[in-house]
Write a protein that holds these residues in place. Sequence first.
Motif, PDB file in Angstrom:
ATOM      1  N   LYS A  47     -26.828  51.002  16.105  1.00  0.00           N
ATOM      2  CA  LYS A  47     -25.939  50.724  14.972  1.00  0.00           C
ATOM      3  C   LYS A  47     -24.740  49.866  15.372  1.00  0.00           C
ATOM      4  CE  LYS A  47     -28.228  53.357  12.043  1.00  0.00           C
ATOM      5  NZ  LYS A  47     -29.402  53.635  12.865  1.00  0.00           N
ATOM      6  N   THR A  48     -24.317  49.968  16.632  1.00  0.00           N
ATOM      7  CA  THR A  48     -23.143  49.220  17.079  1.00  0.00           C
ATOM      8  C   THR A  48     -23.403  48.628  18.471  1.00  0.00           C
ATOM      9  OG1 THR A  48     -22.084  51.071  18.236  1.00  0.00           O
ATOM     10  CG2 THR A  48     -21.632  50.860  15.873  1.00  0.00           C
ATOM     11  N   LYS A  49     -22.603  47.635  18.804  1.00  0.00           N
ATOM     12  CA  LYS A  49     -22.727  47.041  20.136  1.00  0.00           C
ATOM     13  C   LYS A  49     -22.268  48.030  21.202  1.00  0.00           C
ATOM     14  CE  LYS A  49     -20.328  43.359  21.490  1.00  0.00           C
ATOM     15  NZ  LYS A  49     -19.862  41.959  21.721  1.00  0.00           N
ATOM     16  N   ASP A  50     -21.328  48.905  20.837  1.00  0.00           N
ATOM     17  CA  ASP A  50     -20.883  49.921  21.797  1.00  0.00           C
ATOM     18  C   ASP A  50     -22.014  50.874  22.165  1.00  0.00           C
ATOM     19  OD1 ASP A  50     -18.378  48.837  21.908  1.00  0.00           O
ATOM     20  OD2 ASP A  50     -17.404  50.389  20.703  1.00  0.00           O
ATOM     21  N   GLU A  51     -22.898  51.172  21.213  1.00  0.00           N
ATOM     22  CA  GLU A  51     -24.063  52.014  21.521  1.00  0.00           C
ATOM     23  C   GLU A  51     -24.968  51.313  22.531  1.00  0.00           C
ATOM     24  OE1 GLU A  51     -26.288  53.208  18.108  1.00  0.00           O
ATOM     25  OE2 GLU A  51     -24.615  54.288  17.188  1.00  0.00           O
ATOM     26  N   ILE A  52     -25.120  50.008  22.371  1.00  0.00           N
ATOM     27  CA  ILE A  52     -25.923  49.246  23.323  1.00  0.00           C
ATOM     28  C   ILE A  52     -25.265  49.264  24.692  1.00  0.00           C
ATOM     29  CG2 ILE A  52     -26.971  47.019  23.856  1.00  0.00           C
ATOM     30  CD1 ILE A  52     -26.885  46.370  20.882  1.00  0.00           C
ATOM     31  N   LEU A  53     -23.945  49.084  24.713  1.00  0.00           N
ATOM     32  CA  LEU A  53     -23.212  49.114  25.978  1.00  0.00           C
ATOM     33  C   LEU A  53     -23.421  50.445  26.693  1.00  0.00           C
ATOM     34  CD1 LEU A  53     -21.175  47.898  28.013  1.00  0.00           C
ATOM     35  CD2 LEU A  53     -19.345  48.815  26.543  1.00  0.00           C
ATOM     36  N   ASP A  54     -23.337  51.543  25.960  1.00  0.00           N
ATOM     37  CA  ASP A  54     -23.568  52.863  26.564  1.00  0.00           C
ATOM     38  C   ASP A  54     -24.955  52.933  27.195  1.00  0.00           C
ATOM     39  OD1 ASP A  54     -21.063  53.706  25.753  1.00  0.00           O
ATOM     40  OD2 ASP A  54     -21.797  54.757  23.968  1.00  0.00           O
ATOM     41  N   ALA A  55     -25.944  52.395  26.491  1.00  0.00           N
ATOM     42  CA  ALA A  55     -27.319  52.411  27.014  1.00  0.00           C
ATOM     43  C   ALA A  55     -27.460  51.511  28.233  1.00  0.00           C
ATOM     44  CB  ALA A  55     -28.292  51.977  25.917  1.00  0.00           C
ATOM     45  N   VAL A  56     -26.770  50.379  28.239  1.00  0.00           N
ATOM     46  CA  VAL A  56     -26.806  49.468  29.390  1.00  0.00           C
ATOM     47  C   VAL A  56     -26.196  50.142  30.613  1.00  0.00           C
ATOM     48  CG1 VAL A  56     -25.790  47.349  30.341  1.00  0.00           C
ATOM     49  CG2 VAL A  56     -26.908  47.311  28.095  1.00  0.00           C
ATOM     50  N   ILE A  57     -25.039  50.788  30.440  1.00  0.00           N
ATOM     51  CA  ILE A  57     -24.395  51.461  31.569  1.00  0.00           C
ATOM     52  C   ILE A  57     -25.281  52.582  32.087  1.00  0.00           C
ATOM     53  CG2 ILE A  57     -22.431  52.903  32.262  1.00  0.00           C
ATOM     54  CD1 ILE A  57     -20.713  51.215  30.304  1.00  0.00           C
ATOM     55  N   GLU A 114      -9.501  47.026  27.352  1.00  0.00           N
ATOM     56  CA  GLU A 114      -9.100  48.426  27.169  1.00  0.00           C
ATOM     57  C   GLU A 114     -10.160  49.165  26.354  1.00  0.00           C
ATOM     58  OE1 GLU A 114      -5.123  48.647  25.653  1.00  0.00           O
ATOM     59  OE2 GLU A 114      -4.251  47.846  27.486  1.00  0.00           O
ATOM     60  N   HIS A 115     -11.412  48.892  26.732  1.00  0.00           N
ATOM     61  CA  HIS A 115     -12.555  49.462  26.022  1.00  0.00           C
ATOM     62  C   HIS A 115     -12.740  50.928  26.400  1.00  0.00           C
ATOM     63  CE1 HIS A 115     -16.668  50.031  24.616  1.00  0.00           C
ATOM     64  NE2 HIS A 115     -16.528  48.909  23.911  1.00  0.00           N
ATOM     65  N   ALA A 116     -13.178  51.716  25.452  1.00  0.00           N
ATOM     66  CA  ALA A 116     -13.366  53.155  25.687  1.00  0.00           C
ATOM     67  C   ALA A 116     -14.389  53.439  26.773  1.00  0.00           C
ATOM     68  CB  ALA A 116     -13.787  53.840  24.391  1.00  0.00           C
ATOM     69  N   ALA A 121     -18.174  52.653  33.004  1.00  0.00           N
ATOM     70  CA  ALA A 121     -18.604  51.554  33.866  1.00  0.00           C
ATOM     71  C   ALA A 121     -18.149  51.765  35.306  1.00  0.00           C
ATOM     72  CB  ALA A 121     -18.077  50.223  33.336  1.00  0.00           C
ATOM     73  N   VAL A 122     -16.955  52.331  35.479  1.00  0.00           N
ATOM     74  CA  VAL A 122     -16.434  52.584  36.831  1.00  0.00           C
ATOM     75  C   VAL A 122     -17.300  53.591  37.571  1.00  0.00           C
ATOM     76  CG1 VAL A 122     -14.452  53.534  38.109  1.00  0.00           C
ATOM     77  CG2 VAL A 122     -14.072  51.915  36.252  1.00  0.00           C
ATOM     78  N   ARG A 123     -18.058  54.402  36.846  1.00  0.00           N
ATOM     79  CA  ARG A 123     -18.960  55.363  37.490  1.00  0.00           C
ATOM     80  C   ARG A 123     -19.968  54.663  38.391  1.00  0.00           C
ATOM     81  NH1 ARG A 123     -21.667  58.412  32.842  1.00  0.00           N
ATOM     82  NH2 ARG A 123     -22.797  59.411  34.541  1.00  0.00           N
ATOM     83  N   LEU A 124     -20.270  53.405  38.094  1.00  0.00           N
ATOM     84  CA  LEU A 124     -21.170  52.637  38.966  1.00  0.00           C
ATOM     85  C   LEU A 124     -20.551  52.448  40.344  1.00  0.00           C
ATOM     86  CD1 LEU A 124     -22.146  50.085  36.223  1.00  0.00           C
ATOM     87  CD2 LEU A 124     -23.820  51.456  37.482  1.00  0.00           C
ATOM     88  N   PHE A 125     -19.268  52.100  40.373  1.00  0.00           N
ATOM     89  CA  PHE A 125     -18.567  51.972  41.651  1.00  0.00           C
ATOM     90  C   PHE A 125     -18.424  53.336  42.331  1.00  0.00           C
ATOM     91  CE2 PHE A 125     -16.402  47.788  40.478  1.00  0.00           C
ATOM     92  CZ  PHE A 125     -17.098  47.076  41.422  1.00  0.00           C
ATOM     93  N   THR A 126     -18.137  54.354  41.539  1.00  0.00           N
ATOM     94  CA  THR A 126     -17.964  55.699  42.095  1.00  0.00           C
ATOM     95  C   THR A 126     -19.249  56.179  42.761  1.00  0.00           C
ATOM     96  OG1 THR A 126     -16.338  56.208  40.380  1.00  0.00           O
ATOM     97  CG2 THR A 126     -17.303  58.078  41.555  1.00  0.00           C
ATOM     98  N   LEU A 127     -20.379  55.870  42.140  1.00  0.00           N
ATOM     99  CA  LEU A 127     -21.675  56.238  42.708  1.00  0.00           C
ATOM    100  C   LEU A 127     -21.884  55.555  44.053  1.00  0.00           C
ATOM    101  CD1 LEU A 127     -24.463  57.606  42.381  1.00  0.00           C
ATOM    102  CD2 LEU A 127     -25.186  55.588  41.081  1.00  0.00           C
TER     103      LEU A 127
END
Length: 199
Positions: A47-57, A114-116, A121-127
């Motif tokens: 429904k939103t681009k943010d939903e796609i972003l969540d799936a990409v991350i 300043e995206h929610a 996304a930082v979890r990738l670096f944390t991993l």
Amino acid sequence: MGARKTREQIVIVADRLFYEHGFEATSFADIAGEVGLSRGNFYYHFKTKDEILDAVIAQRLAHTRAMLEAWEQASTSPRDRIRSFVQILITNRTKIVAHGCPVGTLCNELAKLEHAAKDDAVRLFTLLRAWLSRQFVALGREADADALALHLLMRSQGVAALATAFGDDAFVRREVADMEAWLHAQCPADRPPETCRPA
């Protein structure tokens, strides 16, 4: 193509477009056009681009975990595992020279917006940080394992940024060789890990 396959294809295409053009510059129409969907069919899946972003991350996290697990299985040597991380710069140098590091560019863009999802996304670096730290612990560097992990992440990000800025493939190769020499200095191959302690 079934609904699940279509959704997977949307995420794959969106991941590439976010990397090549940026999250903000990529529109629903861009993604739908590459996948070959009408806007109506596209909204059925997201429904939103943010939903796609969540799936990409989420997909990037899953792929990164799988890559790290493969390195774990491929070698019992923590030094060789860390070298696998360093060698990513060589393996992906063409894409890095063109677009930068996919993790770094996404984290930077989302921070600027300043995206929610910036913390996700930082979890990738944390991993990567946690995995590298475990490898340095296995090398006998428990006291400074996290600092060494951050240092290596910093160097890889610096190399990626300058490679993109200057478009210099030879620079990437020189820096990777230097990073491998630095890694060897942390615990030479002829010394057992338990004897490798910070100076």
